[in-house]
Design an enzyme around this catalytic site. Structure first.
Site, short mmCIF file in Angstrom:
data_model
loop_
_atom_site.label_atom_id
_atom_site.label_comp_id
_atom_site.label_asym_id
_atom_site.label_seq_id
_atom_site.Cartn_x
_atom_site.Cartn_y
_atom_site.Cartn_z
N GLU A 1 0.83 -1.20 0.00
CA GLU A 1 0.00 0.00 0.00
C GLU A 1 0.86 1.26 0.00
OE1 GLU A 1 -2.84 0.40 3.10
OE2 GLU A 1 -3.95 -1.40 2.58
N GLY B 1 4.72 -1.84 7.54
CA GLY B 1 6.04 -2.28 7.93
C GLY B 1 6.72 -1.41 8.98
N GLU B 2 7.80 -1.93 9.52
CA GLU B 2 8.65 -1.25 10.50
C GLU B 2 9.95 -0.85 9.80
OE1 GLU B 2 10.83 0.49 12.83
OE2 GLU B 2 8.91 -0.01 13.79
N SER C 1 8.86 6.83 10.75
CA SER C 1 8.12 6.40 11.94
C SER C 1 8.57 5.00 12.37
CB SER C 1 6.61 6.39 11.65
OG SER C 1 5.90 5.92 12.76
N CYS D 1 -4.37 1.87 7.83
CA CYS D 1 -3.22 1.31 7.13
C CYS D 1 -3.33 -0.21 7.07
CB CYS D 1 -1.93 1.72 7.84
SG CYS D 1 -0.46 1.08 7.05
#
Length: 354
Positions: free
Chosen positions: A103, A170-171, A200, A342
């Site tokens: 996305e 995701g991170e 972030s 999200c």
């Protein structure tokens, strides 16, 4: 980066996408193809300024040369699905070369155009309130797949992207190498200032200090979402291995090392972490901190029963922080339509097609 090449005859070795290569790298590549060096500048401009999806699109190249470059991938994705909200926000599902779906979101605001980019396909952090986390983790994104998201939004809106937030799927700090390379490309090749980028993270032990060593000009946003350790572990399973005090200490080190103010993200969940007592507790942690708190009213998802607080509850939380001299604001929700959260659009499409 090793330059893309067509010299390797092995069918098992896929050509490296051109997207992500710098001007010097592209110049070396065109020279290896027997072309003059100035073609590197042309290639760079067509990839990063014109958003070329194929070398066949580059009309300034000789037809005879273009004909032999059909198998060289630029590295662009396909728009699998596009969903526009009444406020102009557009969410995209992009299909990558291996069929994975990711996305990205375009958020217009006057003359500004912000892109919310993903750094992974899915997410391993499994935050309890997050649709992306509910879908599990597949893989990290490559740098060209991150940059492609920005070019896709820019192309669709026919407007230069001004701001980037790494707040999608995701991170980012679990894909640091590719994210840092993407930031460099977006800055130097696409032309977006680092001060207009925000990264972030939910917090990975040691990674925030490590990020400080790169001396970036981006804004770091740390997702707290809770005012105490017990509540944070309930919402963010990984917090069990990273006590809140340890995370905040690392954040203090980041501010000291970089001289840059931090942002803290705090999703407000009705009846769970949105009470005045939570605001007081949060304020006590951030006292004297060079920071700003972004309060984010929750976007409900079908997988869990969390709810969005009332406007009055949101205002009360904000007022409590401000009375304790904590800089804070409420992030205005954009695209509050179906599948706004999200990861939710991707999840709904997977269900529909699966």
């Amino acid at each position: 980066m090793p330059h893309p090449t067509t010299a390797d005859p092995s069918p098992s070795v896929a050509p490296i996408p051109l997207l992500g290569a710098s001007l010097p790298e592209l110049t070396r590549w065109v020279q290896l193809q027997g072309q003059p060096a100035y073609r590197g500048q042309q290639l760079h401009e067509w990839i990063y300024r014109h958003g070329a999806r194929s070398l066949a699109d580059i009309s300034v190249f000789p037809k005879s040369w273009r004909a032999g470059l059909a198998n060289i991938p630029v590295g662009r994705s396909l728009v699998h699905h596009r969903s526009a909200a009444p406020d102009g926000t557009v969410k995209y599902l992009l299909e990558l070369a291996d069929g994975c779906i990711v996305e990205t979101v375009g958020i217009p605001s006057g003359k500004r155009l912000t892109v919310c980019v993903s750094s992974q396909v899915g997410c391993p952090m499994a935050c309890d309130f997050c649709a992306t986390g509910k879908g599990g983790f597949i893989r990290n994104l490559e740098r060209h797949e991150i940059v492609d998201q920005v070019l896709t939004v820019q192309e669709d809106f026919q407007q230069r992207v001004s701001n980037i937030v790494f707040m999608g799927m995701g991170e980012p700090l679990l894909n640091t190498e590719q994210v840092l390379q993407a930031i460099q490309i977006l800055n130097q090749d696409v032309g977006i200032g680092q001060r207009s980028m925000t990264l972030s993270t939910v917090g990975i032990p040691g990674h925030i200090r490590r990020l400080a060593s790169h001396e970036l000009q981006v804004t770091l946003a740390v997702s707290l979402h809770a005012s105490n350790q017990a509540l944070r572990e309930q919402l963010i399973p990984s917090a069990h291995h990273y006590p809140l005090e340890a995370l905040l200490e690392e954040c203090r080190d980041y501010v000291q090392l970089t001289g840059r103010r931090l942002s803290f993200e705090y999703i407000l969940l009705a009846g769970l972490n949105d009470r005045p007592g939570h605001a007081l507790e949060l304020a006590s942690h951030l006292k004297g901190f060079q920071s700003h708190v972004n309060l984010i009213p929750y976007n409900p998802i079908s997988e869990v029963d969390y709810q969005r607080p009332t406007p009055q509850q949101i205002q009360d939380f904000l007022d409590t922080l401000k009375k304790r001299h904590v800089a804070a604001s409420v992030r205005r929700s954009r695209g509050l339509v179906a599948d706004a959260a999200c990861g939710q659009l991707r999840a709904s499409q997977v269900k529909a097609t699966g």
